[in-house]
Motif scaffolding. Sequence first.
Motif, PDB file in Angstrom:
ATOM      1  N   SER A 125       0.826  -1.207   0.000  1.00 32.56           N
ATOM      2  CA  SER A 125       0.000   0.000   0.000  1.00 32.56           C
ATOM      3  C   SER A 125       0.859   1.254   0.000  1.00 32.56           C
ATOM      4  CB  SER A 125      -0.933   0.004   1.223  1.00 32.56           C
ATOM      5  OG  SER A 125      -1.749  -1.138   1.236  1.00 32.56           O
ATOM      6  N   PHE A 126       2.099   1.144   0.539  1.00 31.43           N
ATOM      7  CA  PHE A 126       2.998   2.293   0.577  1.00 31.43           C
ATOM      8  C   PHE A 126       3.385   2.727  -0.827  1.00 31.43           C
ATOM      9  CE2 PHE A 126       6.961   4.593   1.196  1.00 31.43           C
ATOM     10  CZ  PHE A 126       6.740   5.301   2.372  1.00 31.43           C
ATOM     11  N   PHE A 127       3.401   1.779  -1.779  1.00 33.72           N
ATOM     12  CA  PHE A 127       3.888   2.070  -3.118  1.00 33.72           C
ATOM     13  C   PHE A 127       2.794   2.196  -4.171  1.00 33.72           C
ATOM     14  CE2 PHE A 127       7.162  -0.474  -0.950  1.00 33.72           C
ATOM     15  CZ  PHE A 127       8.231   0.395  -1.012  1.00 33.72           C
ATOM     16  N   GLN A 128       1.600   1.633  -3.911  1.00 31.20           N
ATOM     17  CA  GLN A 128       0.639   1.467  -4.997  1.00 31.20           C
ATOM     18  C   GLN A 128       0.130   2.784  -5.578  1.00 31.20           C
ATOM     19  OE1 GLN A 128      -2.353  -0.952  -3.168  1.00 31.20           O
ATOM     20  NE2 GLN A 128      -3.344   0.731  -2.093  1.00 31.20           N
ATOM     21  N   ALA A 129       0.108   3.872  -4.766  1.00 31.64           N
ATOM     22  CA  ALA A 129      -0.381   5.148  -5.293  1.00 31.64           C
ATOM     23  C   ALA A 129       0.736   6.022  -5.852  1.00 31.64           C
ATOM     24  CB  ALA A 129      -1.125   5.915  -4.192  1.00 31.64           C
ATOM     25  N   ILE A 130       1.986   5.619  -5.700  1.00 32.76           N
ATOM     26  CA  ILE A 130       3.112   6.431  -6.189  1.00 32.76           C
ATOM     27  C   ILE A 130       3.117   6.432  -7.712  1.00 32.76           C
ATOM     28  CG2 ILE A 130       5.625   6.622  -6.253  1.00 32.76           C
ATOM     29  CD1 ILE A 130       5.714   5.475  -3.464  1.00 32.76           C
ATOM     30  N   PRO A 143       4.032   6.047 -11.422  1.00 27.40           N
ATOM     31  CA  PRO A 143       4.902   5.004 -11.999  1.00 27.40           C
ATOM     32  C   PRO A 143       6.323   5.473 -12.272  1.00 27.40           C
ATOM     33  CG  PRO A 143       2.747   4.940 -13.034  1.00 27.40           C
ATOM     34  CD  PRO A 143       2.749   6.155 -12.153  1.00 27.40           C
ATOM     35  N   ASP A 144       6.490   6.760 -12.666  1.00 31.58           N
ATOM     36  CA  ASP A 144       7.835   7.255 -12.973  1.00 31.58           C
ATOM     37  C   ASP A 144       8.687   7.428 -11.722  1.00 31.58           C
ATOM     38  OD1 ASP A 144       6.791   9.436 -15.714  1.00 31.58           O
ATOM     39  OD2 ASP A 144       7.183   7.288 -15.623  1.00 31.58           O
ATOM     40  N   ASP A 145       8.074   7.507 -10.543  1.00 35.77           N
ATOM     41  CA  ASP A 145       8.818   7.702  -9.301  1.00 35.77           C
ATOM     42  C   ASP A 145       8.924   6.420  -8.471  1.00 35.77           C
ATOM     43  OD1 ASP A 145       8.965  10.329 -10.026  1.00 35.77           O
ATOM     44  OD2 ASP A 145       7.327  11.003  -8.739  1.00 35.77           O
ATOM     45  N   ARG A 146       8.153   5.400  -8.837  1.00 31.76           N
ATOM     46  CA  ARG A 146       8.015   4.228  -7.970  1.00 31.76           C
ATOM     47  C   ARG A 146       9.333   3.473  -7.785  1.00 31.76           C
ATOM     48  NH1 ARG A 146       3.326   1.037 -10.094  1.00 31.76           N
ATOM     49  NH2 ARG A 146       2.209   2.919  -9.433  1.00 31.76           N
ATOM     50  N   ALA A 147      10.085   3.266  -8.866  1.00 28.92           N
ATOM     51  CA  ALA A 147      11.340   2.522  -8.756  1.00 28.92           C
ATOM     52  C   ALA A 147      12.324   3.243  -7.849  1.00 28.92           C
ATOM     53  CB  ALA A 147      11.948   2.308 -10.136  1.00 28.92           C
ATOM     54  N   ARG A 148      12.394   4.585  -7.987  1.00 28.75           N
ATOM     55  CA  ARG A 148      13.323   5.370  -7.168  1.00 28.75           C
ATOM     56  C   ARG A 148      12.982   5.257  -5.677  1.00 28.75           C
ATOM     57  NH1 ARG A 148      12.625  10.723  -5.712  1.00 28.75           N
ATOM     58  NH2 ARG A 148      10.913  10.918  -7.210  1.00 28.75           N
ATOM     59  N   ILE A 149      11.698   5.297  -5.350  1.00 33.48           N
ATOM     60  CA  ILE A 149      11.296   5.212  -3.947  1.00 33.48           C
ATOM     61  C   ILE A 149      11.491   3.793  -3.415  1.00 33.48           C
ATOM     62  CG2 ILE A 149       9.380   5.552  -2.337  1.00 33.48           C
ATOM     63  CD1 ILE A 149      10.639   8.092  -3.601  1.00 33.48           C
ATOM     64  N   ARG A 150      11.241   2.778  -4.270  1.00 31.55           N
ATOM     65  CA  ARG A 150      11.459   1.399  -3.830  1.00 31.55           C
ATOM     66  C   ARG A 150      12.930   1.181  -3.438  1.00 31.55           C
ATOM     67  NH1 ARG A 150       7.838  -2.629  -4.326  1.00 31.55           N
ATOM     68  NH2 ARG A 150       5.945  -2.274  -5.548  1.00 31.55           N
ATOM     69  N   ILE A 151      13.836   1.740  -4.228  1.00 34.49           N
ATOM     70  CA  ILE A 151      15.262   1.586  -3.927  1.00 34.49           C
ATOM     71  C   ILE A 151      15.600   2.279  -2.613  1.00 34.49           C
ATOM     72  CG2 ILE A 151      17.575   2.246  -4.693  1.00 34.49           C
ATOM     73  CD1 ILE A 151      16.563   1.842  -7.577  1.00 34.49           C
TER      74      ILE A 151
END
Length: 648
Positions: free
Chosen positions: A54-59, A61-69
């Motif tokens: 849920s922490f990532f699902q609304a981020i 798409p262009d920012d999601r990989a950066r935040i996951r890392i």
Amino acid sequence: MTKTDPIGGLMTTTGASGTWNWDIVTDSLRIDTHFAELYGLGSQAASEDLPTRSFFQAIHPDDRARIRIAVAGILAGAELFSKEFRVVTPDGTTLWMHGRGQSHLDANDEPIRFTGLLVDVTERKRTEEHLRIAQTAGGIGTFEYIDGYATATVSRQFCRLLGLHPANVLPAQTINSVLQLDGPSLIPGPREGCIPDSLDAEFRIVRKDDGALRWIARRGEVIREGAGYRLIGVIYDVTQAKEQEAALRDLNDTLESRVEEEVAIRQQAEEALRQAQKMEAVGQLTGGIAHDFNNLLMAIMSSMTLLRKRVPADPALYRLIDNALQGAHRGAALTQRMLAFARRQDLTSERIGVDALIEGMRDLVERTLGPAWSLDLSFQTNLPQIVADTNQLEMALLNLAVNARDAMPGGGIIRITTEYRRVAEGDIAGLAAGAYVGLSVIDTGEGMGPETLKRATEPFFTTKGVGKGTGLGLSMIHGLAKQLNGIFTLASAVGKGTTATLWLPVAGGDVRGAVSVAPKPELPSHAQRLKILAVDDDSLILMNTAALLEDLGHEVLEGNSGEEALDLLRDNPDIDILITDLAMPNMTGIELADHATDIRADLPIILASGYGDVPTGAQQRIIRLGKPFGQAILAQAIREAMGRIKSQ
């Protein structure tokens, strides 16, 4: 706090904020109502334990990989988290958020919680962009369009950005004729036929004058005036920023790909470790079963051998006894396969010429294959010898030939080839650098797919029908090759046949010649009567060993343990030979041999075992005797032991 927008008089206020608490141990997420509202999750989400996705699902798409890392770094032990990113709410609105957090460690400095604050900074980001535009005014083009008019008021920089001839007024149609690869019209309204909700957009254009491909950003306001509207805005070149963004996105993709690769490598390593542990457990179990089975077979074989000598000369009785002996010998061959897989069988080290061995087996192999299959032998000339166990190597070759036959049920040609090769490190996976002889059995049959090929040497795995294979043949050959410091390889493809190759190291020196085959043991016509101490913790084996020795004319003393054997040895200084089992409780056969030589330094010792891992540091007087053994093999071991004493 409020700030004045330098472009268009827009106002911005400090955004709302929410908190999160990520329990790393249980991998669950708790959020407050403000966080839930910012993410568009609904207020009920604040009272539930949410999955961490849920922490990532609304981020965005262009920012999601950066935040996951960045979050992966926190979960790996980093302390602080501070990132700005976009989220997309359920109604499609894009908002800018600033997440600030930190990890909490346990007593072992392992992260257990990840907490933080999420702040809506959408208006600040817009203000910053407007400020950036104002600070680079030289690259900004302005425009104004009033609903219902065919023209728009523009600046000269506006025209230069689009590659149009400089002017103060341009037809809206001319402006919109600039080729756009994506995005809305440059001047919305004339074509859309409705009042736009926003002027904010980014799109690529092909400049009119030089055909250059550029990224253009458009910002502005839609001012409603009665039933109509007025558009006031700016455009500016964001090509460099887009290129940097693309480079950063590529970098993020690369980093994410590397993370995924590392995870995959770790998973493969863990799976390989699990397989190795499983195979080690199967090997230990197989070796233990084979050892116990050897003892049972020895009792059967020795009893049947003695029984055949003592029953009346009745062909029918002889046939029954011979059948029992044949079955016991087949069982012994099976235990040898099991011990070969476990790499614990007793191997006889002999110098062998592979080509001579194969030639000597030609008739046997051809009879085994049958008339529908022909044998094609191709040997490299002047092959060096290898050191191996003749019987085990013959068994391996026959096994491979039978497998090749079964792969070609309609008949065909089976090729057996040999070659000498100097192998460099890494040439053949799993094989150390050195000189080797390769023995290959090649068929043109059904072949194996990747999955079958991967499992082919697993114990008890077989593709043959029920009752047509034990699944131990290839695993036995694999174990034999490893025990001889070589390797067994398989190359196969569906419909293209299989090549099975044994790579075995050459013997020391450069001796080339025929196979060295140990003479088959024969019972002595007469022998010296000896006093022999037999030791085994298995009373059944001890009784049968004593019976075989007595039948050979020897006097036998029996001991059920190492301690009892030492007492007998001290009380009977005239004992000629000690025959002891290897695997005994409290005192092993090797330990018994050490203590026995302390009492009698010249005492010949025969060590009986089904295992092949007898310590190499044993005394020179120790003779190895593999289980199960027959009376002829036992007599030969006694002759060899006494012969060594006489030669010293």
